[in-house]
Motif scaffolding. Sequence first.
Motif, PDB file in Angstrom:
ATOM      1  N   ALA B  71       0.857  -1.197   0.000  1.00  0.00           N
ATOM      2  CA  ALA B  71       0.000   0.000   0.000  1.00  0.00           C
ATOM      3  C   ALA B  71       0.892   1.246   0.000  1.00  0.00           C
ATOM      4  O   ALA B  71       2.057   1.185   0.398  1.00  0.00           O
ATOM      5  CB  ALA B  71      -0.900  -0.012   1.229  1.00  0.00           C
ATOM      6  N   SER B  72       0.336   2.348  -0.458  1.00  0.00           N
ATOM      7  CA  SER B  72       1.070   3.619  -0.413  1.00  0.00           C
ATOM      8  C   SER B  72       0.252   4.576   0.441  1.00  0.00           C
ATOM      9  O   SER B  72      -0.983   4.525   0.421  1.00  0.00           O
ATOM     10  CB  SER B  72       1.217   4.183  -1.819  1.00  0.00           C
ATOM     11  N   ILE B  73       0.931   5.440   1.167  1.00  0.00           N
ATOM     12  CA  ILE B  73       0.208   6.396   2.032  1.00  0.00           C
ATOM     13  C   ILE B  73      -0.633   7.361   1.182  1.00  0.00           C
ATOM     14  O   ILE B  73      -1.547   7.997   1.682  1.00  0.00           O
ATOM     15  CB  ILE B  73       1.190   7.148   2.970  1.00  0.00           C
ATOM     16  N   TYR B  74      -0.364   7.432  -0.124  1.00  0.00           N
ATOM     17  CA  TYR B  74      -1.132   8.310  -1.012  1.00  0.00           C
ATOM     18  C   TYR B  74      -2.295   7.566  -1.686  1.00  0.00           C
ATOM     19  O   TYR B  74      -2.932   8.104  -2.591  1.00  0.00           O
ATOM     20  CB  TYR B  74      -0.225   8.928  -2.072  1.00  0.00           C
ATOM     21  N   SER B  75      -2.542   6.316  -1.274  1.00  0.00           N
ATOM     22  CA  SER B  75      -3.624   5.512  -1.879  1.00  0.00           C
ATOM     23  C   SER B  75      -4.723   5.218  -0.863  1.00  0.00           C
ATOM     24  O   SER B  75      -4.430   4.981   0.301  1.00  0.00           O
ATOM     25  CB  SER B  75      -3.071   4.161  -2.343  1.00  0.00           C
ATOM     26  N   PRO B  76      -5.986   5.166  -1.313  1.00  0.00           N
ATOM     27  CA  PRO B  76      -7.054   4.718  -0.412  1.00  0.00           C
ATOM     28  C   PRO B  76      -7.045   3.187  -0.316  1.00  0.00           C
ATOM     29  O   PRO B  76      -6.700   2.513  -1.284  1.00  0.00           O
ATOM     30  CB  PRO B  76      -8.329   5.204  -1.105  1.00  0.00           C
ATOM     31  N   VAL B  77      -7.396   2.684   0.867  1.00  0.00           N
ATOM     32  CA  VAL B  77      -7.442   1.222   1.069  1.00  0.00           C
ATOM     33  C   VAL B  77      -8.833   0.845   1.586  1.00  0.00           C
ATOM     34  O   VAL B  77      -9.394   1.546   2.439  1.00  0.00           O
ATOM     35  CB  VAL B  77      -6.373   0.764   2.093  1.00  0.00           C
ATOM     36  N   LYS B 119      -5.928   4.895   5.073  1.00  0.00           N
ATOM     37  CA  LYS B 119      -4.695   4.985   4.294  1.00  0.00           C
ATOM     38  C   LYS B 119      -3.548   4.498   5.165  1.00  0.00           C
ATOM     39  O   LYS B 119      -3.576   4.689   6.397  1.00  0.00           O
ATOM     40  CB  LYS B 119      -4.453   6.406   3.788  1.00  0.00           C
ATOM     41  N   THR B 120      -2.574   3.888   4.542  1.00  0.00           N
ATOM     42  CA  THR B 120      -1.419   3.381   5.305  1.00  0.00           C
ATOM     43  C   THR B 120      -0.250   3.168   4.365  1.00  0.00           C
ATOM     44  O   THR B 120      -0.432   3.113   3.146  1.00  0.00           O
ATOM     45  CB  THR B 120      -1.784   2.080   6.048  1.00  0.00           C
ATOM     46  N   GLU B 121       0.938   3.049   4.941  1.00  0.00           N
ATOM     47  CA  GLU B 121       2.124   2.817   4.122  1.00  0.00           C
ATOM     48  C   GLU B 121       2.550   1.359   4.209  1.00  0.00           C
ATOM     49  O   GLU B 121       2.654   0.799   5.299  1.00  0.00           O
ATOM     50  CB  GLU B 121       3.270   3.730   4.606  1.00  0.00           C
ATOM     51  N   GLU B 146      -2.730   5.834  -6.565  1.00  0.00           N
ATOM     52  CA  GLU B 146      -2.404   7.012  -5.743  1.00  0.00           C
ATOM     53  C   GLU B 146      -3.279   8.200  -6.140  1.00  0.00           C
ATOM     54  O   GLU B 146      -3.490   8.446  -7.335  1.00  0.00           O
ATOM     55  CB  GLU B 146      -0.929   7.379  -5.903  1.00  0.00           C
TER      56      GLU B 146
END
Lengths: 230, 201
Positions: B71-77, B119-121, B146
């Motif tokens: 996951a990227s911190i700039y992406s919704p999960v 969101k998470t990294e 993202e």
Amino acid sequence: MKYIRQTILPVFFLLVTAGAVKAQPGMDEIDQSTEQTLQILEQLLGNMEGFEDGVAPAFEAFRNGMGMVRDGLEFYNSMQALDNNECVPDFSTPAEAMMPTGCAGNEGCAGCYRESIGRLNTVRKSLARMRCIYTNTKKFTDAAISFGDNVSGIHGVMGIAWQNERRGIEQSLRDFEATYDNKYKALMESMQVALNGISACEAKFGMRDWYQRFGFLYFEMMKEKYKRDD
Amino acid sequence: MKKTILLLVFAFLVALSYGQPFNLDTAINPVELKLLPFNPKDKARELEKGKMNITRVTQVKDTLYYFVQGASIYSPVYVGVTSLDPANKIDVRLHKMNWKNASRSGSTDEKGQWSEKFKTENDFGIMVIPQSKPAKYTLLVWVGDEAKIELPPVIDENKGEGSASGKSGGGMSQSTILYIIIAVLVVIVAFLFLKRKNSKS
């Protein structure tokens, strides 16, 4: 109807045959979707009759949630970080580090600015993300070491195994820190290129010595903000 | 090219960072939920673009552990659990740092559904505890592309050259306002002085 025949029936066949692992008595059955299943879902427009064993309700619940989303950025902004202690990128800039422009409203200047501003923003996003990865990793490592130290103290044999594990974790953190420092240096160099680009635009359309007067201050502030301080 | 290099940089950084919620318990063997590309062809579904995993489970153990990476911190999960038997409630816990303390938790509702968005990294863990076994459910994990984040500007168009260098600019500077206040006070003092003088005479 033709669509249902062409899409749903192969889906049903695929789900029944592909990846379906027969459960052994007393064992968990974990069946992950294949690329083909997702490709069929990508093309799916209408109802999901034919999807068996829970794929349909799970996917419909997802689509219902996404159905209300109109704007990707708004959707993202509405979300909180998973953990309360998790780092979230910080893009704030102190008022004193904000930089002026001598050519606002000038079309030639705006065109000249575009590439450098694009580069500057990419660097800002990357620095913020890198900082968060570092903060999270540091927190994770500290928590893991403290947890391991506490648990291993209770059990003698585990204590010896833990010491090896601990050394491995510490070494990983040192490797990570070295990588952070290298990438930090590369990103700061890229930021300097972007600020010099803006300075060149200002020299042409706005004010002279922009970097020396304003860009330098911002650069130094960013250098301090993202420098690893431990 | 620039984007590819950055992606490689972060892939390397993420690879060097942690892999899943931490534990020393050998009984915990989390299953990795592998994310696959998900690109809906319908333009109206463009916001669903990203990566997805759908996993159907028949659980006989008390607790099952899963983890997701990438996951990227700039992406919704999005994480959703759907129980095939809504009467059988399923507890779900999401973990970030370790398997001991949950970052979020909940249970399936009367429709047998539970979901969370965040969101998470990089990675996170999912712990699933059904009330009765065997439990049949589906896990759906989606990580969107993202978001196109608009950064707050660092170039202030209202901060002209004059005000930035300390000279008076187009608007009223703080020192100008101060001079006006002093002038008004001087006028009031002078007026009071004259009034007092007149009343004495």
